[in-house]
Scaffold this active site. Structure first.
Site, PDB file in Angstrom:
ATOM      1  N   ASN A   1      44.363  42.016  38.293  1.00 25.94           N
ATOM      2  CA  ASN A   1      43.221  42.212  37.406  1.00 25.94           C
ATOM      3  C   ASN A   1      42.917  41.004  36.525  1.00 25.94           C
ATOM      4  OD1 ASN A   1      41.249  44.022  35.853  1.00 25.94           O
ATOM      5  ND2 ASN A   1      42.666  43.384  34.237  1.00 25.94           N
TER       6      ASN A   1
ATOM      7  N   LYS B   1      34.660  35.806  42.758  1.00 23.74           N
ATOM      8  CA  LYS B   1      34.715  37.213  43.143  1.00 23.74           C
ATOM      9  C   LYS B   1      34.305  37.423  44.604  1.00 23.74           C
ATOM     10  CE  LYS B   1      36.336  38.619  39.257  1.00 23.74           C
ATOM     11  NZ  LYS B   1      37.730  39.107  39.175  1.00 23.74           N
TER      12      LYS B   1
ATOM     13  N   TYR C   1      32.075  32.155  38.467  1.00 21.97           N
ATOM     14  CA  TYR C   1      32.583  33.534  38.422  1.00 21.97           C
ATOM     15  C   TYR C   1      32.199  34.319  39.675  1.00 21.97           C
ATOM     16  CZ  TYR C   1      33.630  38.208  36.657  1.00 21.97           C
ATOM     17  OH  TYR C   1      34.111  39.481  36.502  1.00 21.97           O
TER      18      TYR C   1
END
Length: 252
Positions: free
Chosen positions: A95, A164, A160
């Site tokens: 996470n 992902k 970012y």
């Protein structure tokens, strides 16, 4: 009907477990009977999270560590110690992550590297360190935190969403590779969620970000953690290679 002890006897590692979604995942796993080792960026923050959980329930079997996630040797040694202390590792929740919204014109290459190191390389390092123990015991579960921007991209801060997208690729590839070893690999892609990442935005921007959510509100960390719990449990015994969107059907 309330289901209890879904993770009884399991040992879980949660990176980025000191706040926000990660902290909610740790709490949810503990409530369902797991022993949890949470990772923080610093020993002090990891211990503060453990102390906070022990204030809620002194009997929670929760422990805090702060390995350098972009350093494979350090990560490998940490997982070896966890197995020595707790006997096995059943669940890994990758996470930990950071984000940025700089435009390409202002984006510093070193900042791009930082995002890739924590959001991608750390996930690889932890998965590589945990998988041999899971293979040896014949089962295990890896759950990665993705994002809705891995599907839609975003208008600034390209590092970012790039990270992902990489998380999704690792998830699907590792699911195919590790399935023969009894290891399931999935990802959760949260949408706009009530964490400090949202509350730190100016109100006008936060309202604009939330405006496209058909359910009419941001998600709560506990709602994201519920999906991690499902994927970590035997209820999801035939679920692997999935990228599960938890975004209120957000329109981008």
């Amino acid at each position: 009907m309330i289901i209890k002890d879904l993770l009884l006897g399991k040992v879980a590692v949660v990176t980025g477990g000191t706040r926000g979604i990660g902290f909610a995942i740790v709490r949810k796993f503990l409530e369902q009977g797991a022993t949890v080792v949470l990772f923080g960026s610093r020993e002090a923050t990891a211990q503060a999270a453990v102390d906070r959980l022990h204030e809620e329930n002194p009997d929670y079997p929760v422990f805090g560590l702060a390995p350098e996630l972009d350093n494979y040797t350090n990560v490998e040694q940490t997982f070896k110690q966890i197995v020595a202390d707790h006997g096995h590792i059943d669940i890994l929740a990758n996470n930990a992550g950071i984000s940025a919204r700089d435009s390409l014109y202002d984006y510093k290459p070193e900042d791009f590297d930082k995002i890739m190191d924590l959001n991608v390389k750390a996930l690889f390092n932890c998965s590589k360190a945990a998988a041999p123990y899971m293979r040896e015991q014949g089962n295990g579960c890896i759950i990665n935190t993705s994002s809705m921007v891995s599907i839609y991209g975003q208008a600034a801060g390209c590092g970012y969403p790039a990270s992902k997208f990489a998380v999704n690729g690792l998830t699907k590839s590792l699911a195919r590779e590790l399935g023969k070893d009894g290891i399931r690999v999935n990802a959760v892609a949260p949408g706009v969620t009530n964490t400090d990442m949202l509350t730190s935005l100016p109100k006008e921007l936060a309202d604009r970000v939330s405006a496209g959510i058909p359910l009419g509100r941001p998600g709560e960390p506990e709602e994201i953690a519920n999906v991690f719990l499902f994927l970590a449990s035997d209820l999801a015994s035939y679920v692997t290679g999935a990228i599960v969107s938890v975004d209120g059907a957000t329109q981008v």
